[in-house]
Design a protein around this motif. Structure first.
Motif, short mmCIF file in Angstrom:
data_model
loop_
_atom_site.label_atom_id
_atom_site.label_comp_id
_atom_site.label_asym_id
_atom_site.label_seq_id
_atom_site.Cartn_x
_atom_site.Cartn_y
_atom_site.Cartn_z
N ARG A 141 46.98 -60.12 69.86
CA ARG A 141 47.01 -59.73 71.26
C ARG A 141 47.96 -58.55 71.41
NH1 ARG A 141 47.91 -65.84 72.08
NH2 ARG A 141 49.95 -65.43 73.01
N LYS A 142 47.93 -57.95 72.60
CA LYS A 142 48.78 -56.78 72.82
C LYS A 142 50.22 -57.23 73.05
CE LYS A 142 49.30 -52.69 75.70
NZ LYS A 142 48.73 -51.88 76.80
N ARG B 123 47.82 -64.36 79.10
CA ARG B 123 47.87 -63.71 77.78
C ARG B 123 47.89 -62.18 77.96
NH1 ARG B 123 48.57 -68.51 76.41
NH2 ARG B 123 50.51 -67.68 77.21
N LEU B 124 47.13 -61.70 78.95
CA LEU B 124 47.10 -60.25 79.18
C LEU B 124 48.42 -59.75 79.76
CD1 LEU B 124 43.47 -59.91 80.60
CD2 LEU B 124 44.25 -59.34 78.30
N GLU B 126 51.34 -60.91 79.05
CA GLU B 126 52.40 -60.89 78.02
C GLU B 126 52.74 -59.46 77.63
OE1 GLU B 126 51.22 -64.77 75.31
OE2 GLU B 126 50.53 -62.78 74.76
N ALA B 127 51.74 -58.59 77.68
CA ALA B 127 51.94 -57.21 77.25
C ALA B 127 52.92 -56.45 78.15
CB ALA B 127 50.60 -56.48 77.20
N LEU B 247 45.01 -68.93 71.60
CA LEU B 247 45.35 -68.40 72.93
C LEU B 247 46.16 -69.38 73.77
CD1 LEU B 247 41.91 -66.78 73.87
CD2 LEU B 247 43.94 -65.66 72.95
N LEU B 248 46.34 -70.60 73.25
CA LEU B 248 46.99 -71.63 74.07
C LEU B 248 48.49 -71.39 74.25
CD1 LEU B 248 45.17 -74.83 72.77
CD2 LEU B 248 44.69 -73.50 74.83
N ASP B 249 49.10 -70.66 73.33
CA ASP B 249 50.53 -70.37 73.48
C ASP B 249 50.86 -69.02 72.87
OD1 ASP B 249 50.21 -70.96 70.81
OD2 ASP B 249 51.46 -72.75 70.86
#
Lengths: 164, 249
Positions: A141-142, B123-124, B126-127, B247-249
């Motif tokens: 992921r990013k 998740r997105l 987090e960046a 993707l859960l953590d």
């Protein structure tokens, strides 16, 4: 275990030449241009390997950012992406964790075919089928810039410690 | 004739409702089965129905599919072609939030109750160093209500299933700016069948051939799946579940 990797092509732009030696004893020459490629927004970069770390699946995002063709990746060791700035201990931890059946998370600097690089937040899970681990899936992921900066500092220190 | 039960996960756009009834009518006719259609209104209702133990066929979202396959005796047999589960993060078009980087801790997110959309959205984020605890969450009855909240300024950001966002009116979309749309590609809803279901072959034959005639095409169009379904094997499903575990953590 896959065939030994050939040396990387020397980029046209200025680049540091580095000889990499991998855990299986093979070596290759790679180049580091210091140029960072942006992580593709909204995407996951996905690959799978067999138990020996040989690539068995790569998704489109993986192929695109790596700069390799699919045929240059499938059947090759996953360390084709290893950047010389990454400490060996990080990979040792990754493989030990995954081999023990656990999920591994970490920040990774990957090397592209042309000597550029990209940062990811990687998660590796063992592929357990009927109670037996048959391979590994890695999903990237990013990462945030602050996390990348922290990883740069941490890995530089780890590299220094490794090289004594 | 025995009546079987099929359940459709509740996270579809309301305009697809008729499509599921058309789908069920067609496959009953073609597979010569009695199939009762269960369309729960919420995740909790879905779980309650499944726990009663008499659901043979489920059109499941990918995160539920993981549990249903690994713990509850279902197997994945088909998935819609070219229809991955994606989400969109938006702000009001007239706000000063023009990119993910502009979202600050303390912002309010409006969204309908959908944990998959929330998970992927987080998740997105987090960046840009934003985590769940950094945000205030307003759960709305519908996605349209979430859009209204962000347009009115009651929330700074809204999360949507991408399919639902794209089905909004031009006027609504003009008042929202898309900060990011996921492109995960490998994750989709899946059709599950309970182990031991006796009519799997005829049911699969009916479903996989829907796109081959006009009635089937009409139902698929109503479902937003114009290309129809493709068969999945056990490894396809396991691959997707492994991916989702990451993707859960």
């Amino acid at each position: 275990m896959g065939s030994p990797l050939p040396d990387a092509m020397k980029p046209e732009m200025p680049a540091e030449q580095v000889s990499m030696t991998y855990h299986d004893g093979t070596s290759r020459t790679v180049y580091d241009t210091g140029i960072e490629r942006p992580y593709p927004d909204g995407k996951l970069i996905v690959s799978r390997t067999d138990l020996n770390g040989v690539l068995t699946h790569v998704n489109d995002a993986f192929v695109e950012i790596s700069g390799y063709d699919v045929d240059e990746l499938i059947g090759k060791q996953h360390y084709i992406l290893r950047h010389p700035d990454m400490p060996k201990a990080a990979y040792k931890d990754l493989w030990a964790t995954a081999a023990a059946g656990q999920k591994w998370h970490g920040y990774v600097k990957n090397l592209c075919k042309d000597g550029s690089h990209y940062w990811v937040y990687a998660t590796v899970v063992p592929n357990v089928r009927r109670g037996e681990t048959v391979g590994y899936t890695s999903v990237r992921r990013k990462p945030s810039r602050s996390k990348i900066d922290a990883a740069i500092a941490q890995y530089a220190q780890m590299k220094q410690d490794e090289e004594g | 004739m025995t009546t079987h039960n099929m359940l459709i996960a509740p996270d579809f756009s309301p305009e697809r409702f008729a499509g599921w009834h058309m789908f069920n009518t067609l496959i009953q006719k073609r597979a010569n089965l009695n199939m009762h259609l269960n369309i729960p209104a919420s995740q909790a209702e879905q779980q309650g129905i499944i726990n009663q133990g008499d659901i043979q066929v489920i059109y499941a979202n990918p995160f539920d599919a993981a549990t249903l396959i690994r713990e509850q005796g279902y197997r994945a047999v088909a998935r819609p072609i070219g229809k991955s589960d994606e989400m969109v993060i938006t702000a009001a078009a007239n706000s000063d939030i023009n990119s993910l980087e502009d979202i600050k801790a303390g912002a309010t997110v409006a969204m309908a109750d959908n944990r998959d959309v929330k998970l992927i959205g987080l998740r997105l984020l987090e960046a840009v160093d934003i985590a769940e605890a950094d945000l205030n969450w307003t759960v709305t009855e519908t996605y349209q209500a979430a859009a209204r909240q962000v347009i009115k300024g009651d929330a700074q950001v809204a999360f949507f299933m991408a399919e639902i966002f794209h089905s909004f009116s031009r006027l609504t979309k003009a008042q929202l700016s898309v900060l990011i749309e996921s492109d995960l590609a490998d994750i989709s809803h899946v059709l599950l069948i309970k182990d031991g279901f006796p009519d799997t072959d005829i049911l699969m034959d009916a479903i996989l051939n829907l796109h081959n005639d006009d009635d089937g095409k009409e139902a698929l169009a109503e479902l937003g799946m114009p290309q129809g379904f493709e068969a999945m094997d056990e490894e396809d499903a396991e691959f997707m579940i492994d991916l989702m575990q990451t993707l859960l953590d």
